[in-house]
Design a protein around this motif. Structure first.
Motif, PDB file in Angstrom:
ATOM      1  N   SER A   7      60.494 -14.722  11.365  1.00 33.21           N
ATOM      2  CA  SER A   7      59.889 -13.941  10.296  1.00 33.21           C
ATOM      3  C   SER A   7      58.548 -14.542   9.890  1.00 33.21           C
ATOM      4  O   SER A   7      58.447 -15.721   9.581  1.00 33.21           O
ATOM      5  N   THR A   8      57.533 -13.701   9.933  1.00 38.22           N
ATOM      6  CA  THR A   8      56.197 -14.066   9.467  1.00 38.22           C
ATOM      7  C   THR A   8      55.729 -12.912   8.582  1.00 38.22           C
ATOM      8  O   THR A   8      56.318 -11.821   8.625  1.00 38.22           O
ATOM      9  N   PRO A   9      54.670 -13.102   7.814  1.00 38.70           N
ATOM     10  CA  PRO A   9      54.175 -11.963   7.039  1.00 38.70           C
ATOM     11  C   PRO A   9      53.848 -10.747   7.918  1.00 38.70           C
ATOM     12  O   PRO A   9      54.034  -9.608   7.500  1.00 38.70           O
ATOM     13  N   ALA A  10      53.404 -10.983   9.154  1.00 35.56           N
ATOM     14  CA  ALA A  10      53.097  -9.866  10.066  1.00 35.56           C
ATOM     15  C   ALA A  10      54.360  -9.099  10.437  1.00 35.56           C
ATOM     16  O   ALA A  10      54.370  -7.864  10.395  1.00 35.56           O
ATOM     17  N   THR A  11      55.425  -9.800  10.799  1.00 36.27           N
ATOM     18  CA  THR A  11      56.657  -9.111  11.194  1.00 36.27           C
ATOM     19  C   THR A  11      57.318  -8.448   9.992  1.00 36.27           C
ATOM     20  O   THR A  11      57.904  -7.374  10.125  1.00 36.27           O
ATOM     21  N   VAL A  12      57.179  -9.054   8.829  1.00 38.55           N
ATOM     22  CA  VAL A  12      57.709  -8.440   7.606  1.00 38.55           C
ATOM     23  C   VAL A  12      56.969  -7.134   7.324  1.00 38.55           C
ATOM     24  O   VAL A  12      57.583  -6.105   7.014  1.00 38.55           O
ATOM     25  N   GLY A  18      58.293   0.258   9.059  1.00 41.19           N
ATOM     26  CA  GLY A  18      59.118   1.002  10.006  1.00 41.19           C
ATOM     27  C   GLY A  18      58.450   1.200  11.360  1.00 41.19           C
ATOM     28  O   GLY A  18      58.759   2.146  12.080  1.00 41.19           O
ATOM     29  N   VAL A  19      57.540   0.296  11.707  1.00 41.48           N
ATOM     30  CA  VAL A  19      56.800   0.395  12.966  1.00 41.48           C
ATOM     31  C   VAL A  19      57.572  -0.309  14.084  1.00 41.48           C
ATOM     32  O   VAL A  19      57.983  -1.454  13.925  1.00 41.48           O
ATOM     33  N   PRO A  20      57.757   0.356  15.215  1.00 38.93           N
ATOM     34  CA  PRO A  20      58.422  -0.308  16.335  1.00 38.93           C
ATOM     35  C   PRO A  20      57.528  -1.399  16.932  1.00 38.93           C
ATOM     36  O   PRO A  20      56.321  -1.182  17.098  1.00 38.93           O
ATOM     37  N   PHE A  21      58.141  -2.545  17.214  1.00 36.76           N
ATOM     38  CA  PHE A  21      57.395  -3.661  17.800  1.00 36.76           C
ATOM     39  C   PHE A  21      58.355  -4.555  18.562  1.00 36.76           C
ATOM     40  O   PHE A  21      59.563  -4.490  18.372  1.00 36.76           O
ATOM     41  N   THR A  22      57.773  -5.386  19.413  1.00 39.22           N
ATOM     42  CA  THR A  22      58.553  -6.367  20.164  1.00 39.22           C
ATOM     43  C   THR A  22      57.879  -7.719  20.009  1.00 39.22           C
ATOM     44  O   THR A  22      56.654  -7.826  20.172  1.00 39.22           O
ATOM     45  N   LEU A  23      58.675  -8.732  19.698  1.00 37.96           N
ATOM     46  CA  LEU A  23      58.148 -10.094  19.594  1.00 37.96           C
ATOM     47  C   LEU A  23      58.204 -10.775  20.950  1.00 37.96           C
ATOM     48  O   LEU A  23      59.170 -10.591  21.701  1.00 37.96           O
ATOM     49  N   GLU A 127      49.062   1.704  26.223  1.00 32.13           N
ATOM     50  CA  GLU A 127      50.231   2.211  25.502  1.00 32.13           C
ATOM     51  C   GLU A 127      50.637   1.238  24.409  1.00 32.13           C
ATOM     52  O   GLU A 127      50.989   1.623  23.304  1.00 32.13           O
ATOM     53  N   THR A 128      50.592  -0.063  24.739  1.00 30.26           N
ATOM     54  CA  THR A 128      50.847  -1.106  23.751  1.00 30.26           C
ATOM     55  C   THR A 128      49.838  -2.225  23.942  1.00 30.26           C
ATOM     56  O   THR A 128      49.292  -2.411  25.031  1.00 30.26           O
ATOM     57  N   VAL A 129      49.588  -2.963  22.863  1.00 28.71           N
ATOM     58  CA  VAL A 129      48.728  -4.141  22.891  1.00 28.71           C
ATOM     59  C   VAL A 129      49.467  -5.293  22.232  1.00 28.71           C
ATOM     60  O   VAL A 129      50.484  -5.089  21.549  1.00 28.71           O
ATOM     61  N   TYR A 130      48.936  -6.477  22.431  1.00 31.02           N
ATOM     62  CA  TYR A 130      49.537  -7.692  21.882  1.00 31.02           C
ATOM     63  C   TYR A 130      48.549  -8.341  20.923  1.00 31.02           C
ATOM     64  O   TYR A 130      47.373  -8.480  21.249  1.00 31.02           O
ATOM     65  N   VAL A 131      49.050  -8.736  19.751  1.00 26.16           N
ATOM     66  CA  VAL A 131      48.254  -9.491  18.790  1.00 26.16           C
ATOM     67  C   VAL A 131      49.129 -10.622  18.261  1.00 26.16           C
ATOM     68  O   VAL A 131      50.354 -10.600  18.405  1.00 26.16           O
ATOM     69  N   VAL A 140      53.057 -10.231  18.917  1.00 29.63           N
ATOM     70  CA  VAL A 140      53.780  -8.991  18.673  1.00 29.63           C
ATOM     71  C   VAL A 140      53.142  -7.903  19.535  1.00 29.63           C
ATOM     72  O   VAL A 140      51.923  -7.825  19.641  1.00 29.63           O
ATOM     73  N   GLU A 141      53.986  -7.118  20.169  1.00 27.06           N
ATOM     74  CA  GLU A 141      53.542  -5.990  20.985  1.00 27.06           C
ATOM     75  C   GLU A 141      53.786  -4.717  20.190  1.00 27.06           C
ATOM     76  O   GLU A 141      54.895  -4.501  19.685  1.00 27.06           O
ATOM     77  N   LEU A 142      52.754  -3.878  20.082  1.00 23.42           N
ATOM     78  CA  LEU A 142      52.891  -2.636  19.338  1.00 23.42           C
ATOM     79  C   LEU A 142      51.888  -1.616  19.858  1.00 23.42           C
ATOM     80  O   LEU A 142      50.950  -1.960  20.583  1.00 23.42           O
ATOM     81  N   ALA A 143      52.090  -0.379  19.482  1.00 22.51           N
ATOM     82  CA  ALA A 143      51.158   0.689  19.868  1.00 22.51           C
ATOM     83  C   ALA A 143      49.838   0.466  19.141  1.00 22.51           C
ATOM     84  O   ALA A 143      49.826   0.143  17.946  1.00 22.51           O
ATOM     85  N   PRO A 144      48.707   0.651  19.837  1.00 19.17           N
ATOM     86  CA  PRO A 144      47.419   0.448  19.173  1.00 19.17           C
ATOM     87  C   PRO A 144      47.217   1.378  17.977  1.00 19.17           C
ATOM     88  O   PRO A 144      46.605   0.982  16.987  1.00 19.17           O
ATOM     89  N   ALA A 145      47.751   2.587  18.034  1.00 21.23           N
ATOM     90  CA  ALA A 145      47.623   3.504  16.892  1.00 21.23           C
ATOM     91  C   ALA A 145      48.318   2.930  15.664  1.00 21.23           C
ATOM     92  O   ALA A 145      47.833   3.097  14.531  1.00 21.23           O
ATOM     93  N   ASP A 146      49.447   2.244  15.861  1.00 19.70           N
ATOM     94  CA  ASP A 146      50.144   1.618  14.730  1.00 19.70           C
ATOM     95  C   ASP A 146      49.334   0.450  14.173  1.00 19.70           C
ATOM     96  O   ASP A 146      49.274   0.248  12.954  1.00 19.70           O
TER      97      ASP A 146
END
Length: 161
Positions: A7-12, A18-23, A127-131, A140-146
């Motif tokens: 848990s980090t402020p980003a994942t919180v 409610g955004v889908p993501f993968t750590l 489709e997804t990017v990592y930040v 964290v991997e998530l959709a760039p639009a998110d």
């Protein structure tokens, strides 16, 4: 949607929105010369899909630039994207205070203070990017639009090189 083991402020912020993501975690080498390229290499990803978060001052105001790890932040383009005239890189200690993260682990998400954000337009080509997820060795991997929506970012060509 991933449940954040780390848990980090980003994942919180992602979970709350409610955004889908993968750590994705990896073993961080404290002697690495480039945190972003280390992440791309450790995760087996092309560097253009992994984005670094840089903090600059545009006309004196702290601003976030999100660019691929194998490119540089174009300060003139960042200033133009935010309607400013001049941009300079922020002092690392100032960036840490403003975001609540340490250099090498600064995430564009869940920052202590919401700063104006510009995401390089190349992110939208994936489709997804990592930040960074908020600490070294965790992305964290998530959709760039998110990413754009959650950071209320402007999308512009701010990467060079």
């Amino acid at each position: 949607m991933a449940k954040a083991k780390a848990s980090t402020p980003a994942t919180v912020a992602l979970t709350k929105a409610g955004v889908p993501f993968t750590l994705h975690s990896y073993e961080h080498d404290p002697n690495t010369p480039s945190y972003g390229l280390e992440a791309a290499d450790a995760l087996g990803l092309p560097p253009e899909r992994v984005f670094k978060t840089l903090i600059a001052r545009v006309d004196g105001k702290l601003t976030v630039g999100v660019v691929p790890v194998d490119r540089q932040l174009d300060l003139k383009a960042l200033a133009a994207a935010t309607g400013g005239k001049k941009a300079t890189m922020a002092d690392p200690a100032e960036a840490e205070r403003a975001t609540g993260y340490v250099v090498g682990g600064i995430s564009p998400l869940g920052q202590r203070r919401r700063l104006p954000t510009v995401v390089d337009e190349s992110a939208l080509g994936f489709e997804t990017v990592y930040v960074s997820a908020g600490r070294r060795g965790l992305d964290v991997e998530l959709a760039p639009a998110d990413l754009v929506k959650l950071t209320d970012a402007v999308v512009a060509p701010i990467a060079r090189g």
